[in-house]
Design a protein around this motif. Structure first.
Motif, PDB file in Angstrom:
ATOM      1  N   ARG A 195      20.031  -8.192  -0.901  1.00  0.00           N
ATOM      2  CA  ARG A 195      18.831  -8.971  -1.206  1.00  0.00           C
ATOM      3  C   ARG A 195      18.234  -8.538  -2.549  1.00  0.00           C
ATOM      4  O   ARG A 195      17.795  -9.370  -3.353  1.00  0.00           O
ATOM      5  N   HIS A 237       6.646 -10.572  -8.125  1.00  0.00           N
ATOM      6  CA  HIS A 237       6.609 -10.988  -6.726  1.00  0.00           C
ATOM      7  C   HIS A 237       6.173  -9.812  -5.856  1.00  0.00           C
ATOM      8  O   HIS A 237       6.465  -8.650  -6.172  1.00  0.00           O
ATOM      9  N   TYR A 244       6.758  -9.095  -1.865  1.00  0.00           N
ATOM     10  CA  TYR A 244       7.386  -9.574  -0.639  1.00  0.00           C
ATOM     11  C   TYR A 244       6.927  -8.749   0.561  1.00  0.00           C
ATOM     12  O   TYR A 244       6.548  -7.582   0.429  1.00  0.00           O
ATOM     13  N   GLY A 245       7.020  -9.372   1.720  1.00  0.00           N
ATOM     14  CA  GLY A 245       6.644  -8.686   2.952  1.00  0.00           C
ATOM     15  C   GLY A 245       7.826  -8.108   3.708  1.00  0.00           C
ATOM     16  O   GLY A 245       7.651  -7.523   4.776  1.00  0.00           O
ATOM     17  N   ASP A 273      13.664 -10.043   3.822  1.00  0.00           N
ATOM     18  CA  ASP A 273      13.997 -11.456   4.019  1.00  0.00           C
ATOM     19  C   ASP A 273      13.324 -12.334   2.967  1.00  0.00           C
ATOM     20  O   ASP A 273      13.416 -13.564   3.029  1.00  0.00           O
ATOM     21  N   ALA A 274      12.662 -11.707   1.988  1.00  0.00           N
ATOM     22  CA  ALA A 274      11.978 -12.404   0.885  1.00  0.00           C
ATOM     23  C   ALA A 274      10.771 -13.211   1.357  1.00  0.00           C
ATOM     24  O   ALA A 274      10.310 -14.115   0.658  1.00  0.00           O
ATOM     25  N   SER A 275      10.251 -12.886   2.533  1.00  0.00           N
ATOM     26  CA  SER A 275       9.034 -13.540   3.004  1.00  0.00           C
ATOM     27  C   SER A 275       7.853 -13.114   2.145  1.00  0.00           C
ATOM     28  O   SER A 275       7.819 -12.005   1.614  1.00  0.00           O
ATOM     29  N   ALA A 276       6.878 -14.010   1.993  1.00  0.00           N
ATOM     30  CA  ALA A 276       5.681 -13.678   1.227  1.00  0.00           C
ATOM     31  C   ALA A 276       4.903 -12.572   1.939  1.00  0.00           C
ATOM     32  O   ALA A 276       4.879 -12.505   3.170  1.00  0.00           O
ATOM     33  N   TYR A 277       4.273 -11.717   1.152  1.00  0.00           N
ATOM     34  CA  TYR A 277       3.479 -10.638   1.728  1.00  0.00           C
ATOM     35  C   TYR A 277       2.248 -11.199   2.439  1.00  0.00           C
ATOM     36  O   TYR A 277       1.473 -11.959   1.853  1.00  0.00           O
ATOM     37  N   GLU A 278       2.083 -10.829   3.704  1.00  0.00           N
ATOM     38  CA  GLU A 278       0.901 -11.194   4.479  1.00  0.00           C
ATOM     39  C   GLU A 278       0.289  -9.909   5.025  1.00  0.00           C
ATOM     40  O   GLU A 278       0.944  -9.190   5.792  1.00  0.00           O
ATOM     41  N   SER A 321       3.045  -8.613   7.667  1.00  0.00           N
ATOM     42  CA  SER A 321       4.241  -8.068   7.012  1.00  0.00           C
ATOM     43  C   SER A 321       4.440  -6.594   7.337  1.00  0.00           C
ATOM     44  O   SER A 321       3.484  -5.815   7.343  1.00  0.00           O
TER      45      SER A 321
END
Length: 244
Positions: free
Chosen positions: A31, A219, A221-222, A225-230, A234
């Motif tokens: 990734r 960027h 990431y969370g 899996d490249a999900s947006a940080y929440e 996350s």
């Protein structure tokens, strides 16, 4: 007096964290390659490389890799795993990297940050990353998500590794997540005790330190899996960026 990170990354660390495998490291690096977009033969520095799982995976993608870590014990293990002698292994402190570079990318993975009492030392690490990066070079810092840690902290857990009993106690204390690890051989009275301590650096504070060090964040990431940080959901807080 020795700091916790000077004592904890020894032979017992290899036992406590033996469940971390090469396949997991390979998938994370796969990734990372999509994020870094580097050509083969690029020079990559794994800062705080530990026992070398990610550094060795990086070589599998055609990069020339240097691994730096403070722990000679973990570097010894890394050299054993590096049967083809593909990685350059160097002992050194992340606040004073004993190399000049320039590197096309620097990665700092698995919460190998936030160890110090003074934020000036954390900023010094970021300035070192800036210093050894080539202009336009990329970086990845994979850190814990402080908000998730606060909400999901498991206060106590125990398990067995063969005949060794491992007990881990976790707490939040003065803005740090602290872990006490106690190891005891079955039938023995001797108990070996270690501490781990990582500052819970929030997103805005981390971004300020990165900017002050000259590093640009592209960027956050969370997870791998490249999900947006929440903040609440996350598990990780992964910064991907570059030196201008």
């Amino acid at each position: 007096m020795a700091q916790w990170y000077e004592k904890s990354f020894g032979d017992d660390y290899l036992i406590v964290y033996k469940h971390r495998d090469m396949q997991g490291a390979y998938e994370e690096v796969r990734r990372m390659m999509e994020w870094l977009e580097l050509p083969e033969s690029s020079e990559v520095l794994d800062l705080c490389c530990g026992m070398g799982r990610h550094a060795l995976a990086l070589t599998g993608f055609g990069f020339r890799v240097t691994g730096v870590d403070l722990s000679e014990v973990l570097l010894r293990e890394a050299r054993k795993l590096d049967t083809k002698e593909e990685v350059r292994w160097v002992q050194g402190d992340m606040r004073h990297v004993p190399l000049d570079g320039p590197y096309d990318a620097v990665v700092n993975l698995f919460t190998s940050f936030g160890y110090f009492d003074d934020d000036a030392e954390h900023e010094q690490v970021l300035r070192e990353i800036y210093r050894v990066l080539a202009p336009g070079g990329k970086f990845i810092i994979d850190f814990l998500n402080p908000e998730y840690v606060k909400e999901q902290l498991v206060p106590q857990s125990s398990r067995m590794e063969g005949t060794l009993h491992i007990e881990e106690t976790r707490r939040i204390e003065n803005g740090y997540v602290c872990k006490t690890i106690v190891l005891q051989e079955d039938g023995s009275e001797e108990r070996r005790r270690y501490e781990e301590r990582v500052k819970l650096i929030g997103l805005e504070s981390f971004q300020r330190m990165l900017a002050a060090s000259g590093l640009t964040v592209d960027h956050v990431y969370g997870g791998y899996d490249a999900s947006a940080y929440e903040p609440q959901a996350s598990r990780r807080m992964i910064f991907v960026g570059r030196r201008e």
